[in-house]
Design a protein around this motif. Structure first.
Motif, PDB file in Angstrom:
ATOM      1  N   THR A   1      14.704  54.411  -1.680  1.00 10.24           N
ATOM      2  CA  THR A   1      14.744  56.018  -1.669  1.00 10.24           C
ATOM      3  C   THR A   1      15.098  56.540  -0.267  1.00 10.24           C
ATOM      4  O   THR A   1      15.035  57.469   0.350  1.00 10.24           O
ATOM      5  CB  THR A   1      13.238  56.656  -1.762  1.00 10.24           C
ATOM      6  OG1 THR A   1      12.354  55.616  -0.770  1.00 10.24           O
ATOM      7  CG2 THR A   1      12.607  56.400  -3.115  1.00 10.24           C
ATOM      8  N   GLU A   2      15.849  55.558   0.759  1.00  8.93           N
ATOM      9  CA  GLU A   2      16.453  55.609   1.947  1.00  8.93           C
ATOM     10  C   GLU A   2      15.258  56.200   2.888  1.00  8.93           C
ATOM     11  O   GLU A   2      15.470  57.463   3.597  1.00  8.93           O
ATOM     12  CB  GLU A   2      17.701  56.597   1.844  1.00  8.93           C
ATOM     13  CG  GLU A   2      18.590  55.827   0.924  1.00  8.93           C
ATOM     14  CD  GLU A   2      20.098  56.727   1.001  1.00  8.93           C
ATOM     15  OE1 GLU A   2      20.833  56.300  -0.120  1.00  8.93           O
ATOM     16  OE2 GLU A   2      20.220  57.493   1.699  1.00  8.93           O
ATOM     17  N   SER A   3      14.108  55.654   2.827  1.00  6.58           N
ATOM     18  CA  SER A   3      13.055  56.450   3.452  1.00  6.58           C
ATOM     19  C   SER A   3      12.653  55.644   4.860  1.00  6.58           C
ATOM     20  O   SER A   3      13.123  54.549   5.104  1.00  6.58           O
ATOM     21  CB  SER A   3      11.677  56.410   2.490  1.00  6.58           C
ATOM     22  OG  SER A   3      12.132  57.081   1.378  1.00  6.58           O
ATOM     23  N   ASN A   4      11.981  56.521   5.818  1.00  3.61           N
ATOM     24  CA  ASN A   4      11.372  55.804   6.887  1.00  3.61           C
ATOM     25  C   ASN A   4       9.837  55.542   6.694  1.00  3.61           C
ATOM     26  O   ASN A   4       8.980  56.465   6.583  1.00  3.61           O
ATOM     27  CB  ASN A   4      11.637  56.560   8.088  1.00  3.61           C
ATOM     28  CG  ASN A   4      13.045  56.909   8.406  1.00  3.61           C
ATOM     29  OD1 ASN A   4      14.000  55.983   8.109  1.00  3.61           O
ATOM     30  ND2 ASN A   4      13.509  57.802   8.810  1.00  3.61           N
ATOM     31  N   VAL A   5       9.483  54.310   6.363  1.00  4.11           N
ATOM     32  CA  VAL A   5       8.075  53.999   6.022  1.00  4.11           C
ATOM     33  C   VAL A   5       7.798  52.748   6.589  1.00  4.11           C
ATOM     34  O   VAL A   5       8.433  51.856   6.872  1.00  4.11           O
ATOM     35  CB  VAL A   5       8.051  53.800   4.478  1.00  4.11           C
ATOM     36  CG1 VAL A   5       6.819  53.145   4.190  1.00  4.11           C
ATOM     37  CG2 VAL A   5       8.640  54.914   3.552  1.00  4.11           C
ATOM     38  N   ARG A   6       6.631  52.858   7.242  1.00  2.00           N
ATOM     39  CA  ARG A   6       5.676  51.585   8.123  1.00  2.00           C
ATOM     40  C   ARG A   6       4.722  51.166   6.816  1.00  2.00           C
ATOM     41  O   ARG A   6       4.006  51.797   6.344  1.00  2.00           O
ATOM     42  CB  ARG A   6       5.043  52.268   9.263  1.00  2.00           C
ATOM     43  CG  ARG A   6       4.484  51.015   9.903  1.00  2.00           C
ATOM     44  CD  ARG A   6       3.886  51.708  11.303  1.00  2.00           C
ATOM     45  NE  ARG A   6       4.781  52.079  12.337  1.00  2.00           N
ATOM     46  CZ  ARG A   6       5.409  51.392  13.251  1.00  2.00           C
ATOM     47  NH1 ARG A   6       4.947  50.019  13.194  1.00  2.00           N
ATOM     48  NH2 ARG A   6       6.414  51.554  13.944  1.00  2.00           N
ATOM     49  N   ILE A   7       4.740  49.829   6.869  1.00  2.00           N
ATOM     50  CA  ILE A   7       3.941  49.264   5.797  1.00  2.00           C
ATOM     51  C   ILE A   7       2.924  48.169   6.839  1.00  2.00           C
ATOM     52  O   ILE A   7       3.466  47.422   7.421  1.00  2.00           O
ATOM     53  CB  ILE A   7       4.695  48.482   4.946  1.00  2.00           C
ATOM     54  CG1 ILE A   7       5.296  49.309   3.955  1.00  2.00           C
ATOM     55  CG2 ILE A   7       3.700  47.437   4.149  1.00  2.00           C
ATOM     56  CD1 ILE A   7       6.661  48.489   3.423  1.00  2.00           C
ATOM     57  N   ILE A   8       1.463  48.624   6.508  1.00  2.00           N
ATOM     58  CA  ILE A   8       0.513  47.952   7.553  1.00  2.00           C
ATOM     59  C   ILE A   8      -0.045  46.920   6.427  1.00  2.00           C
ATOM     60  O   ILE A   8      -0.429  47.407   5.299  1.00  2.00           O
ATOM     61  CB  ILE A   8      -0.222  48.851   8.193  1.00  2.00           C
ATOM     62  CG1 ILE A   8      -1.014  49.843   7.492  1.00  2.00           C
ATOM     63  CG2 ILE A   8       0.630  49.636   9.364  1.00  2.00           C
ATOM     64  CD1 ILE A   8      -1.973  50.792   8.404  1.00  2.00           C
ATOM     65  N   GLY A   9      -1.022  46.183   7.078  1.00  2.00           N
ATOM     66  CA  GLY A   9      -1.896  45.164   6.478  1.00  2.00           C
ATOM     67  C   GLY A   9      -1.449  44.331   5.379  1.00  2.00           C
ATOM     68  O   GLY A   9      -2.123  43.725   4.674  1.00  2.00           O
ATOM     69  N   ALA A  10      -0.013  43.990   5.581  1.00  2.00           N
ATOM     70  CA  ALA A  10       0.694  42.991   4.838  1.00  2.00           C
ATOM     71  C   ALA A  10       0.731  41.751   5.598  1.00  2.00           C
ATOM     72  O   ALA A  10       0.285  41.559   6.869  1.00  2.00           O
ATOM     73  CB  ALA A  10       2.070  43.586   4.439  1.00  2.00           C
ATOM     74  N   ARG A  11       1.037  40.841   4.798  1.00  2.00           N
ATOM     75  CA  ARG A  11       1.486  39.393   5.354  1.00  2.00           C
ATOM     76  C   ARG A  11       2.970  38.984   5.544  1.00  2.00           C
ATOM     77  O   ARG A  11       3.242  38.499   4.447  1.00  2.00           O
ATOM     78  CB  ARG A  11       0.372  38.287   5.027  1.00  2.00           C
ATOM     79  CG  ARG A  11      -0.833  38.517   5.271  1.00  2.00           C
ATOM     80  CD  ARG A  11      -1.245  37.503   6.575  1.00  2.00           C
ATOM     81  NE  ARG A  11      -0.723  36.203   6.455  1.00  2.00           N
ATOM     82  CZ  ARG A  11      -1.427  35.033   6.438  1.00  2.00           C
ATOM     83  NH1 ARG A  11      -2.693  35.229   5.955  1.00  2.00           N
ATOM     84  NH2 ARG A  11      -1.075  33.918   6.557  1.00  2.00           N
ATOM     85  N   PRO A  12       3.491  39.483   6.311  1.00  2.00           N
ATOM     86  CA  PRO A  12       5.134  39.051   6.222  1.00  2.00           C
ATOM     87  C   PRO A  12       5.384  37.857   6.052  1.00  2.00           C
ATOM     88  O   PRO A  12       6.639  37.470   5.585  1.00  2.00           O
ATOM     89  CB  PRO A  12       5.694  39.925   7.589  1.00  2.00           C
ATOM     90  CG  PRO A  12       4.679  40.809   7.876  1.00  2.00           C
ATOM     91  CD  PRO A  12       3.324  40.449   7.456  1.00  2.00           C
ATOM     92  N   ASP A  13       4.591  37.070   6.554  1.00  2.00           N
ATOM     93  CA  ASP A  13       4.865  35.559   6.507  1.00  2.00           C
ATOM     94  C   ASP A  13       4.753  35.053   5.222  1.00  2.00           C
ATOM     95  O   ASP A  13       5.071  33.883   4.909  1.00  2.00           O
ATOM     96  CB  ASP A  13       3.726  34.613   7.450  1.00  2.00           C
ATOM     97  CG  ASP A  13       2.514  34.994   7.106  1.00  2.00           C
ATOM     98  OD1 ASP A  13       1.642  34.159   7.153  1.00  2.00           O
ATOM     99  OD2 ASP A  13       2.035  36.173   7.020  1.00  2.00           O
ATOM    100  N   HIS A  14       4.129  35.748   4.111  1.00  2.00           N
ATOM    101  CA  HIS A  14       3.928  35.375   2.686  1.00  2.00           C
ATOM    102  C   HIS A  14       5.299  36.121   1.898  1.00  2.00           C
ATOM    103  O   HIS A  14       5.459  36.012   0.699  1.00  2.00           O
ATOM    104  CB  HIS A  14       2.774  35.938   2.052  1.00  2.00           C
ATOM    105  CG  HIS A  14       1.408  35.470   2.601  1.00  2.00           C
ATOM    106  ND1 HIS A  14       0.238  35.950   2.321  1.00  2.00           N
ATOM    107  CD2 HIS A  14       1.439  34.062   3.219  1.00  2.00           C
ATOM    108  CE1 HIS A  14      -0.545  35.229   2.854  1.00  2.00           C
ATOM    109  NE2 HIS A  14      -0.061  34.204   3.299  1.00  2.00           N
ATOM    110  N   MET A  15       6.224  36.741   2.808  1.00  2.00           N
ATOM    111  CA  MET A  15       7.247  37.388   2.194  1.00  2.00           C
ATOM    112  C   MET A  15       8.708  37.186   2.599  1.00  2.00           C
ATOM    113  O   MET A  15       9.694  37.769   2.428  1.00  2.00           O
ATOM    114  CB  MET A  15       7.061  38.898   2.407  1.00  2.00           C
ATOM    115  CG  MET A  15       5.765  39.434   2.106  1.00  2.00           C
ATOM    116  SD  MET A  15       5.330  41.080   2.709  1.00  2.00           S
ATOM    117  CE  MET A  15       6.635  41.943   1.630  1.00  2.00           C
TER     118      MET A  15
END
Ligand code: EPZ
Length: 419
Positions: A247-261
């Protein structure tokens, strides 16, 4: 049954918080059957699958409370026979077999059905239980297992499509109370397996190697209660990152584990999505030219099959040819025809889907068929111009906590109506 109505074609903006992992909490709930002491599990997502698993545990005699993202499970006195109709309805419930066999030395659970994404056999689960010394009989749709004493063993658990996640979980939960040492070769390496191992160690189990293809378990005689915080849901997080790119959006994603992704973030980078990591937060800045990529789903740490449908929705927007090959489940393309209703141009060739992207999507009435397919339709509906109506959203509620509320908080025009 509820429907979702989406007015698409507008970018999103804001911050979204990731909930606990469905595929971690379901086996962990089953593992609480291994002790007669209470277990407290926090960071639990409010999902229909969690509520359903709680019902199954209560049918076995456990006391289960679930509020404010906290589960308290007290399996003081339990029986070995699971409610046939309940267990048949949710595949994840097969993983009560291991703990029942480990603690009560007998278990009687219904054969889990297949589902829309594949046959979902359990031959590897049964192979593991037999290797530990259980006698198994399959009759009248039930798997009946019993043993005088489970004995540790070395077992190769790889199947035709590689490791089995719930098969590994089931065997771990049976082996923790077996006599002697169990070594699982070709074990699943998913973060959810590591989280289960951490929970089991919290109960007093002796486990090494979780997260690697070889897991070693030294059986103990008794397990005690524990407190445990569930890991964040990497599949939910991947879904929101892909949604932001689509959706060409500016979104911040918190509470995730980027090291799993890593596999998903790597593919998004390869197609030109602007995603940066700030500590454990993911910042997506929309816009910019995206280019087609090819994906093959694999066991962890490869590209997850549970993100295949969502990424396909993104591919339909990217001009050019993208190819997505599904190597884990034999029929996980139910979303292709529904994406076609929105104007996508996708041809299926055996295990691959050839996506001719950039044709533009227009809203239409579509039907969810399974959990991740419904997430793909939400992403496509948000990117499409016009109005999209998604029916059978109970599929979505199985694995996404308050998805329409989280998206509305990002400015999406999405709301739920009763059919
Ligand atoms: C888990 O299912 C997840 N579910 C699935 O997520 C996920 O897609 C899957 O792992 C693969 O990552 C839960 O954790 C509750 P498998 P599981 O056993 O354990 C074959 C979602 O959308 N196989 O790892 O049931 C099987 O047919 C769900 O959240 C056998 O052949 O999957 C498949 O081809 C969907 N014999 C492959 O292995 C067996 O005995 C992987 O299946 C078991 C599996």
């Amino acid at each position: 049954m509820d429907n979702l109505i989406i007015e698409g074609g507008r970018p999103l903006e804001g911050t979204v918080k990731i909930s606990g992992a469905k595929n971690a909490v379901l086996p962990i709930m089953a593992a609480a059957l291994l002790t007669e002491e209470p277990c407290r599990i926090t960071g639990v997502p409010d999902l229909s699958d969690v509520v359903f698993m709680a019902k199954i545990l209560r049918s076995l005699g456990a006391e289960v409370q679930f509020e404010d993202s906290t589960l308290t499970i007290h399996a003081k006195n339990i029986k070995c026979v699971g409610n046939y109709d309940l267990i048949r309805k949710m595949r994840g419930s097969i993983c009560i077999m291991g703990p029942l066999l480990g603690r009560l030395r007998e278990a009687r659970v219904s054969m889990p059905g297949g589902c829309i994404i594949g046959a979902r056999p359990v031959d590897l689960h049964l192979k593991g239980m037999r290797a530990l010394g259980a006698k198994l009989v399959i009759d009248e749709g039930y798997i009946s297992a019993e043993t005088d004493q489970l004995k540790g063993c070395r077992i190769f658990l790889g199947g035709r499509a590689g490791p089995t996640v719930l098969g590994t979980a089931n065997l771990m939960m049976a082996a923790v109370l077996a006599e002697g040492t169990t070594v699982i070769e070709s074990a699943a390496c998913e973060p959810e397996i590591v989280d289960l191992a951490d929970f089991l160690k919290g109960l007093g189990a002796e486990i090494t190697g979780a997260g690697s293809p070889t897991i070693t378990i030294n059986g103990v005689t008794k397990l005690h209660g524990t407190d445990h915080q569930v890991i964040p849901d990497r599949i939910e997080a991947a879904t929101y990152v892909i949604c932001a790119a689509a959706t060409e959006s500016n979104v911040r994603i918190i509470g995730a584990r980027p090291d799993h992704m890593h596999a998903v973030l790597d593919k998004l980078q390869e197609c030109g999505a602007n995603i940066t990591q700030e500590g454990t937060e993911l910042v997506c800045n929309g816009g910019g030219e995206l280019n087609p990529v090819d994906i093959t789903t694999m066991p962890y740490s490869g590209f997850p099959t549970d993100v295949q449908a969502q990424f396909m929705a993104l591919m339909t927007l990217i001009p050019g040819i993208s190819i997505i090959t599904e190597r884990i489940f034999e029929s996980r393309f139910m979303h292709v025809s529904e994406l076609g209703r929105l104007g996508a141009n996708i041809a299926i060739e055996g295990p691959s889907a050839i996506v001719k992207g950039g044709t533009g999507l227009r809203g239409a009435p579509v039907m969810a068929s399974d959990l991740r397919a419904s997430a793909a339709l939400v992403i496509a509906g948000l990117a499409a111009g016009g109005s999209t109506r998604i029916s059978r959203v109970y599929h979505l509620d199985r694995g996404y906590e308050k998805m329409d509320q989280k998206l509305r908080a990002l400015g999406a025009k999405i709301h739920r109506v009763a059919e």
